[in-house]
Design a protein around this motif. Structure first.
Motif, short mmCIF file in Angstrom:
data_model
loop_
_atom_site.label_atom_id
_atom_site.label_comp_id
_atom_site.label_asym_id
_atom_site.label_seq_id
_atom_site.Cartn_x
_atom_site.Cartn_y
_atom_site.Cartn_z
N MET A 190 -53.56 0.98 -7.67
CA MET A 190 -54.34 2.65 -7.88
C MET A 190 -53.47 2.99 -9.14
N LEU A 191 -52.16 3.44 -9.18
CA LEU A 191 -51.57 4.11 -10.41
C LEU A 191 -51.65 3.22 -11.78
N ARG A 192 -51.49 2.19 -11.61
CA ARG A 192 -51.80 1.07 -13.18
C ARG A 192 -53.16 1.64 -13.32
N PHE A 193 -54.15 1.84 -12.83
CA PHE A 193 -56.09 2.05 -12.72
C PHE A 193 -55.91 3.07 -13.24
N ILE A 194 -54.83 4.06 -12.60
CA ILE A 194 -55.19 6.19 -12.84
C ILE A 194 -55.01 6.16 -14.17
N LEU A 195 -54.28 5.18 -14.97
CA LEU A 195 -53.25 5.64 -15.35
C LEU A 195 -54.32 4.63 -17.29
N LYS A 196 -54.49 3.74 -16.96
CA LYS A 196 -54.96 3.09 -17.84
C LYS A 196 -56.19 4.07 -18.50
N ARG A 197 -57.07 4.50 -17.13
CA ARG A 197 -58.11 5.31 -17.00
C ARG A 197 -57.95 6.53 -18.49
N ILE A 198 -56.65 7.10 -17.89
CA ILE A 198 -56.17 8.33 -18.15
C ILE A 198 -55.76 8.23 -20.24
N VAL B 130 -72.19 8.52 -1.00
CA VAL B 130 -72.50 10.31 -1.43
C VAL B 130 -71.15 10.30 -2.34
N VAL B 131 -69.83 9.65 -2.61
CA VAL B 131 -69.33 9.75 -2.97
C VAL B 131 -69.12 9.90 -4.57
N THR B 132 -69.65 8.74 -4.46
CA THR B 132 -69.65 8.50 -6.01
C THR B 132 -70.67 9.23 -6.42
N ILE B 133 -72.25 10.04 -5.71
CA ILE B 133 -73.29 10.50 -6.05
C ILE B 133 -72.12 12.07 -6.46
N VAL B 134 -72.22 12.27 -5.83
CA VAL B 134 -71.27 14.07 -5.76
C VAL B 134 -70.81 13.67 -6.92
N GLY B 135 -69.40 12.95 -7.42
CA GLY B 135 -69.26 13.14 -8.85
C GLY B 135 -69.82 13.05 -10.36
N PHE B 136 -70.36 11.87 -10.21
CA PHE B 136 -71.28 11.84 -11.42
C PHE B 136 -72.19 13.51 -11.08
N ALA B 137 -73.18 13.81 -10.24
CA ALA B 137 -73.54 14.82 -9.86
C ALA B 137 -72.48 15.83 -10.74
N PHE B 138 -71.92 15.93 -10.35
CA PHE B 138 -70.76 17.74 -10.97
C PHE B 138 -70.81 17.45 -12.54
N GLY B 139 -71.03 16.61 -13.24
CA GLY B 139 -70.47 16.37 -14.74
C GLY B 139 -72.59 16.30 -15.63
N ALA C 111 -61.89 10.79 -11.13
CA ALA C 111 -61.49 11.54 -9.53
C ALA C 111 -62.92 11.03 -8.81
N THR C 112 -64.17 10.45 -9.30
CA THR C 112 -65.08 9.77 -7.79
C THR C 112 -63.91 8.44 -7.83
N ASP C 113 -64.07 7.55 -9.01
CA ASP C 113 -63.98 6.19 -8.44
C ASP C 113 -61.91 6.27 -7.63
N ILE C 114 -61.46 7.47 -7.61
CA ILE C 114 -60.09 7.21 -7.18
C ILE C 114 -60.17 7.63 -5.28
N VAL C 115 -61.10 8.70 -5.71
CA VAL C 115 -61.38 9.64 -4.15
C VAL C 115 -62.20 8.10 -3.22
N TYR C 116 -63.18 7.49 -3.54
CA TYR C 116 -63.97 6.34 -3.90
C TYR C 116 -63.42 5.33 -3.00
N ALA C 117 -62.09 5.07 -3.94
CA ALA C 117 -60.90 3.77 -3.22
C ALA C 117 -60.30 4.47 -1.85
#
Length: 337
Positions: free
Chosen positions: A1-9, A262-271, A322-328
């Motif tokens: 998880m941490l590696r994924f977050i750092l890679k995306r950032i 729904v988590v995926t939809i909500v995350g992208f819907a915000f943007g 944020a959507t990817d993290i919450v989904y995981a």
């Protein structure tokens, strides 16, 4: 998880650089000239005034030089000076972003909660009147254009019935609360001004509903389909065989597992809602970044156009992360790559 977050950032700056570059090039390739908005129509035939304006704003340089100069200021945190307002683009966006954020958050809540509620009703009453009515309402929200529904609702509920206020964030002759967050609802509560809070909420109802109605349709259809699939799963038949009530099974098993997509939809819907509030802000005279973007486009305000694009892109990318993290977190079966 941490590696994924750092890679995306780590790749966010590169993605933002790509967004800025595309916006910069496209805005310069438009078949129009911003000089008219800078010097006025009367001074277009005066070569001295035109030359001075080009030199003042760096428009006398070649495209590549303009791009490098813009990046140099951008890396220093300077988004430039707006052609129209003659003030910093950063200050313009900071003053308008809270209005758009407030509208978007309320619209997201309406779309998410309303979509989940209609999806549950449709799934639990499949092929009944409530199901058909919910699906029809959802279909309307997804199909009708925002500019049409906004004008119609404004005409009906404000001009004809008078049950809801008109355009703007507050009623006329009402002073906004002291600026703390920029959210009129929050700032009025912090000031202890309940009448002002109620006025701000009443002005949010129509634009937030119009903006979130399309999301209601998307989420309700997703929840309905997911719940219908879960209702036929083996574990649902098992818990029902143990004698648990249908209501308990629906709430604690079927609905819970159906909300993961729904988590995926909500995350992208915000943007999407944040950057897509342009028409709603125009119709309801909402002084946010959407109306700011429209004004910048009309006058070919290059710094403002690039600033809005950069902010919108950054918010969308952060919402995606944020959507990817919450989904995981919600679904441990997901493995982030």
């Amino acid at each position: 998880m941490l590696r994924f977050i750092l890679k995306r950032i780590a790749i966010l700056p590169l993605l933002l650089l790509g967004i800025v570059t595309i916006a910069f090039v496209i805005s310069r390739l438009l078949p129009a000239n911003p000089i008219a908005s800078l010097v006025g129509e009367r001074n277009l035939n005066n070569p001295e005034i035109v030359a001075a304006a080009k030199a003042r704003w760096g428009l006398d340089q070649d495209l590549f030089t303009q791009y490098l100069n813009y990046l140099g200021h951008l890396f220093q945190g300077d988004l430039g000076t707006s052609f129209s307002t003659k003030s910093s683009v950063t200050s313009d966006l900071l003053s308008r972003l809270p209005a758009t954020m407030e509208l978007t958050i309320v619209a997201l809540l309406i779309g998410t909660l309303g979509g989940i509620a209609l999806g549950v009703i449709s799934a639990s009453r499949k092929d009944r009147f409530a199901d058909h009515l919910s699906r029809f309402f959802s279909l309307l929200g997804s199909s009708l254009p925002v500019f049409w529904t906004g004008l119609v609702f404004l005409f009906v509920f404000y001009a004809q019935l008078g049950v809801l206020p008109g355009p703007g964030r507050l009623s006329a002759r009402i002073e906004p609360p002291a600026n703390v967050t920029g959210f009129y609802t929050v700032d009025s509560l912090l000031a202890g001004n309940i009448p002002l809070f109620l006025d701000a909420v009443s002005h949010l109802i129509l634009p937030a509903f119009i903006l979130g109605w399309g999301l209601v349709g998307t989420i309700s259809r997703l929840v309905r389909a997911s719940m219908l699939d879960e209702m036929h799963a083996d574990y649902v038949r098992t818990v029902r065989a143990k004698g648990l009530s249908d209501g308990f099974v629906m709430r604690h098993h079927v609905l819970r597992n159906s909300l993961t997509p729904v988590v995926t939809i909500v995350g992208f819907a915000f943007g999407a809602l944040l950057t897509g509030a342009v028409l709603v802000e125009q119709i309801f005279s909402w002084n946010g970044i959407g109306s700011y973007a429209v004004g910048a486009t009309r006058t070919l305000d290059y710094p403002a156009i690039n600033g809005v694009t950069l902010v919108g892109g950054a918010i969308f990318l952060l919402a995606s992360l944020a959507t990817d993290i919450v989904y995981a977190v919600v679904d441990p079966r997901v493995r982030l790559a």
